[in-house]
Structures are given as structure tokens and as C-alpha cells.
Design an enzyme around this catalytic site. Structure first.
Site, PDB file in Angstrom:
ATOM      1  N   ARG A  78       0.850  -1.190   0.000  1.00 44.78           N
ATOM      2  CA  ARG A  78       0.000   0.000   0.000  1.00 44.78           C
ATOM      3  C   ARG A  78       0.886   1.240   0.000  1.00 44.78           C
ATOM      4  O   ARG A  78       1.726   1.410   0.884  1.00 44.78           O
ATOM      5  CB  ARG A  78      -0.909  -0.001   1.238  1.00 44.78           C
ATOM      6  CG  ARG A  78      -1.698   1.279   1.388  1.00 44.78           C
ATOM      7  CD  ARG A  78      -2.704   1.242   2.537  1.00 44.78           C
ATOM      8  NE  ARG A  78      -3.330   2.550   2.597  1.00 44.78           N
ATOM      9  CZ  ARG A  78      -3.210   3.401   3.624  1.00 44.78           C
ATOM     10  NH1 ARG A  78      -2.547   3.072   4.717  1.00 44.78           N
ATOM     11  NH2 ARG A  78      -3.785   4.590   3.562  1.00 44.78           N
ATOM     12  N   HIS A 122      -2.890  11.047   0.720  1.00 44.19           N
ATOM     13  CA  HIS A 122      -2.366  10.833   2.080  1.00 44.19           C
ATOM     14  C   HIS A 122      -1.794  12.187   2.540  1.00 44.19           C
ATOM     15  O   HIS A 122      -0.612  12.313   2.822  1.00 44.19           O
ATOM     16  CB  HIS A 122      -1.320   9.710   2.076  1.00 44.19           C
ATOM     17  CG  HIS A 122      -1.114   9.045   3.409  1.00 44.19           C
ATOM     18  ND1 HIS A 122      -1.266   7.690   3.603  1.00 44.19           N
ATOM     19  CD2 HIS A 122      -0.748   9.531   4.617  1.00 44.19           C
ATOM     20  CE1 HIS A 122      -0.997   7.381   4.866  1.00 44.19           C
ATOM     21  NE2 HIS A 122      -0.677   8.479   5.506  1.00 44.19           N
ATOM     22  N   ASN A 296      -7.247   1.637   9.753  1.00 41.55           N
ATOM     23  CA  ASN A 296      -5.959   1.874  10.415  1.00 41.55           C
ATOM     24  C   ASN A 296      -6.189   1.881  11.910  1.00 41.55           C
ATOM     25  O   ASN A 296      -6.991   2.680  12.414  1.00 41.55           O
ATOM     26  CB  ASN A 296      -5.374   3.237  10.020  1.00 41.55           C
ATOM     27  CG  ASN A 296      -4.982   3.315   8.556  1.00 41.55           C
ATOM     28  OD1 ASN A 296      -5.015   2.314   7.836  1.00 41.55           O
ATOM     29  ND2 ASN A 296      -4.600   4.503   8.099  1.00 41.55           N
ATOM     30  N   GLU A 354      -3.286  -0.290   8.119  1.00 41.02           N
ATOM     31  CA  GLU A 354      -2.117   0.154   8.899  1.00 41.02           C
ATOM     32  C   GLU A 354      -2.215  -0.412  10.304  1.00 41.02           C
ATOM     33  O   GLU A 354      -3.258  -0.304  10.954  1.00 41.02           O
ATOM     34  CB  GLU A 354      -2.042   1.684   9.035  1.00 41.02           C
ATOM     35  CG  GLU A 354      -1.590   2.420   7.814  1.00 41.02           C
ATOM     36  CD  GLU A 354      -1.488   3.929   8.045  1.00 41.02           C
ATOM     37  OE1 GLU A 354      -1.244   4.359   9.192  1.00 41.02           O
ATOM     38  OE2 GLU A 354      -1.687   4.663   7.069  1.00 41.02           O
TER      39      GLU A 354
END
Ligand code: FCB
Length: 447
Positions: A78, A122, A296, A354
Site C-alpha cells: 500500500r 495521504h 488503520n 495500517e
């Protein structure tokens, strides 16, 4: 204890990174300035004064990094795409050289049978768009949809898993609310409109994705989902933890999967606050069906009621037990609780996109890094992922944060999350013991 845990066939074992944290080459090959490029130059905002100008130099060393992934046996990776590499000013003419970088990276991944999962955003907004109001400006959502659409057509099925955003909460709260992240604005009243525009841009990108009519690719979004617990069963503490859960978790889950903001949050923050940015039709766009959700999660947070906090009336209780170098409690069941929370809203496939830990790794005189605490952390959290699957959760993959040590936002280079150590002076990569642990675990659990 055996580390064969019988994960389902096809389970993705990956590692995650983000463009600004690893790429470097901040102004190369026509790349435009991002809000992070601008923010890190403000005095005092980054713990050690570091910048991502060079970071891990992944832009030039991506082939070596992909070789490391292959040697570890990863079957997925990723990463995020830097918007200002593709559209240096946020829109207009695309920058071919920026696109070519990602083409090379993706081709290298495919050569090693590593499935790419690309995150479109991001946190590195083109500065040109920030200059026009950034995410507080609804127009940025349209620009995002155009950027996304361009990539769906340019890269398409070469990326089987597309995620629109990473953790809109952090972008909204830290970027525009308390100013600890780029763009460094401190306006609590911007948080909710920013969140709404991020969600809107997600929905518009989903529409662009469906319009691109790809045959093998899927689209989703990545949320930060941490469990929030009350310190006691006192009603005031229980309500405080619930408010934080509302403001950090449910405020994204409910619009995405139910097409509305949580009633208690609308009451708490006041409908007026949200009304200006919400236009008719927005909630339908935001709640367009998606194919997967990325989660995450790293820890839990324990709260007590405290109205000195004007936003949610809650104060965090410092953890009692062992913590990571971030000060985050080691609480493996966060994986199960986060996934179960999501499962209250949807039964689409889920990924842990994550999970991982920063520790103050010691480099031995012989150069080795025996990060036993990270191994323990990963082992316990992966076992929790297994428990979640046993409990009926449709979990399809687990991505460690992170592949390599990298630029940890406002913490600069002081916090190391990598399976692979990076010597920033030489850019030399060295496997930590945890990288070997993960390689062996994957080998026993892939079919
Ligand atoms: C997450 C971010 C990621 C990294 C980890 C430690 O919130 O998505 O970029 O910084 O935390």
C-alpha cells in the site's frame, strides 16, 4: 507457540507507506509544491526540524525497496500517490514525468506478484489549492475528483485496489483544527466543513471510478478507527468516550454507510455548523457503495469527562501499561474492536491497512537491530486479526505500518516504524529482526 495461524486463502500480507513520508525528490521532474513541502519550512513545527525533501529517497530507490518487499514475501503493498506530482498546480495539465514514476513502481510490483493498493490522498494537497482555501473550499472536492478520474484512466486495472483518502479525521483535525499537521491552520470551526468536503470528494471519486468502467479494480477508503473507552462506568465518562467515538469514528462511518451524520454529533456540534457546507444530494454522493474499507488501528484511548475541552468535553487518561515510543498503549484487541465497530455498519470486505509500532530501535555494534518489542507487538496484533476472522469478520488483508523507517509527520525522523531500518545519512536499508519475523510468518500463512 507456532506462528502458523491459518489465514484464509488469498489473504494479503503487505506493508504500507505514504508518498510524502518516503519519496523525497520534493521538487523533481516537475512536481509541484504540496502543503507539507510548505509546512515543514515553518520554524518549530517538526520535532527535529527534519523535512521530507529527501526522506527515504524512495523516488530514486523504489526498485531496491520493491526487491526488499519481494524478499520478505509480501503479496501486497500500500502506497500513496502524490497529487502534486501528477497535477503540480492541483489541476490543468498533467505532469507526465510524475505519472511515469508510479508506472515504474507499479510495474516493478507486478514483476514480483505484489498487488498494488494505491491511496489517492495521504495529506499532501497541492499548495496551489490550499492557496484557494484548501479543503475548507468545496471546489477542492471537484479538483480531487478530476485528479482521481485522470488516474483511473491512466493506471486503471494495473492498480487492483484504490483507496480515495487516508484518515480524513487526521487531515481535518490536525491539519485545519489544531494546526499540528499541514497546512497548519488553527480553526476548530473548519474541522467539520473540511471533513464534509473530504467525504464529498471521496464520493465524487467513487462516481468517477464507476464511470471509468474498469474490469478488475476495486475502490474504497481508509479510516482511522481506534476504540475509545470510558475510564469508569460513571455516566459522564461513558458519555465522554461516546462523544469522542462519535467525533472520530462514527462521523465518518455513518455518512459513508448510512448517508447521514450521527444524530448525537449534529446535536452536539450544532446543526448550523454543518449546514452551510451540506448541499442537497451530498449525502447520496458520500454514501455511494464502495467495494472495501481500509482500517488503520494502533491502540485504544481511555477518556474521562472534562469540559475544559471545548470540542468534545473529554480528556485522555495516560496509559498505565506498556506503550510504544509514540506513547500509545499496547492494546492488541484494538484490531478486533475496530473491525467489530465497522461491522456494525457494513459487511463489505475489510483490510487492516495500517498497524505497527514505533520503538527506539538500538543498532548493535555489528549493525543488527533486534527489535523484539516490535515482534511482540506484531505477533499479538496479527493474532487479534485471526480472532476477528474467527468471529466472522470478512478481513482480507493486513498491512504493517511501515515497510521502512520514514518521516513521521510532526515527529520528523525521531520515530521509527519500519520493518527495515534506514540510515538517513547513507540511505542504507537494514532489515530489523521484525522483518525476518514477518517474512517467516507470511511464509507459513500464505497459500
Ligand atoms: C497514521 C498515518 C501514517 C503514519 C501512522 C503512524 O495515522 O496514516 O501516515 O504516520 O499513523
Amino acid at each position: 507457540m507456532s506462528d502458523k495461524q491459518d489465514f484464509p486463502p488469498g489473504f494479503l500480507w503487505g506493508a504500507a507507506t505514504a508518498a510524502y513520508q518516503i519519496e523525497g525528490a520534493w521538487d523533481e521532474d516537475g512536481k509541484g509544491e504540496s502543503i507539507w513541502d510548505r509546512f515543514v519550512r515553518r520554524p518549530g513545527v517538526i520535532a527535529d526540524g527534519a523535512t521530507g525533501d529527501v526522506a527515504c529517497d524512495h523516488y530514486h530507490r523504489y526498485a531496491e525497496d520493491v526487491d526488499h518487499m519481494a524478499a520478505m514475501g509480501l503479496n501486497a503493498y500500500r502506497f500513496s500517490i502524490a497529487w502534486p506530482r501528477i497535477f503540480p498546480n492541483g489541476g490543468g495539465r498533467p505532469n507526465q514525468a510524475g505519472l511515469d514514476f508510479y508506472r515504474r513502481l507499479i510495474a516493478a510490483l507486478h514483476r514480483h506478484n505484489i498487488t498494488p493498493m494505491a491511496t489517492l490522498y495521504h495529506w499532501d494537497l497541492p499548495q496551489a489549492l490550499e492557496d484557494r482555501g484548501g479543503w475548507a473550499n468545496r471546489d477542492t472536492a471537484m479538483r480531487f475528483a478530476e485528479y482521481a478520474s485522470f488516474l483511473f484512466h491512466a493506471l486503471g486495472d494495473d492498480v487492483p485496489l484504490w483507496a480515495t483518502h487516508n484518515e480524513p479525521f487526521i487531515q481535518g483535525f490536525y491539519g485545519y483544527g489544531n494546526g499540528e499537521n499541514a497546512p497548519g491552520r488553527r480553526n476548530p470551526w473548519a474541522i467539520l466543513p473540511v471533513g464534509h468536503h473530504l467525504l464529498l470528494s471521496h464520493g465524487m471519486a467513487v462516481d468517477a471510478f464507476r464511470a471509468a468502467n474498469l474490469s478488475a479494480a476495486q475502490i474504497g477508503i481508509v479510516l482511522m478507527i481506534w476504540p475509545h473507552h470510558p475510564v469508569s462506568q460513571r455516566p459522564a465518562d461513558v458519555r465522554a468516550a461516546r462523544r469522542v467515538d462519535g467525533a472520530m469514528n462514527r462521523i465518518f462511518l455513518e455518512p459513508l454507510f448510512r448517508g447521514c451524520y450521527p444524530e448525537d454529533m449534529l446535536t452536539h456540534f450544532g446543526r448550523r455548523l454543518m449546514r452551510p457546507p451540506i448541499r442537497p444530494g451530498d449525502m447520496e454522493i458520500i454514501s455511494r457503495p464502495i467495494d472495501f474499507l481500509g482500517v488503520n488501528t494502533y491502540t485504544r484511548i481511555v477518556h474521562t469527562a472534562d469540559w475544559r475541552d471545548v470540542l468534545v468535553g473529554a480528556r485522555q487518561i495516560p496509559p498505565h501499561g506498556p506503550t510504544t515510543a509514540m506513547g500509545w498503549e499496547i492494546y492488541p484487541n484494538c484490531i478486533v474492536e475496530a473491525l467489530q465497530k465497522v461491522a456494525e455498519y457494513t459487511d463489505i470486505p475489510l483490510y487492516i491497512t495500517e498497524n505497527g509500532a514505533a520503538f527506539d530501535d538500538l543498532v548493535e555494534p555489528d549493525g543488527s537491530i533486534n527489535d523484539a518489542t516490535r515482534i511482540d507487538y506484531l505477533w499479538a496484533h496479527i493474532a487479534a486479526a485471526r480472532r476477528a476472522i474467527n468471529a466472522g469478520i470478512d478481513l482480507r488483508g493486513y498491512f504493517v505500518w511501515s515497510l521502512i523507517d520514514n518521516f513521521e509527520w510532526a515527529q520528523g525522523k525521531t520515530k521509527r516504524f519500519g520493518l527495515i531500518h534506514v540510515d538517513y545519512a547513507t540511505q542504507r536499508r537494514t532489515w530489523k529482526a521484525s522483518a525476518r519475523f514477518f517474512r517467516d510468518l507470511i511464509a507459513k500463512n500464505t497459500r
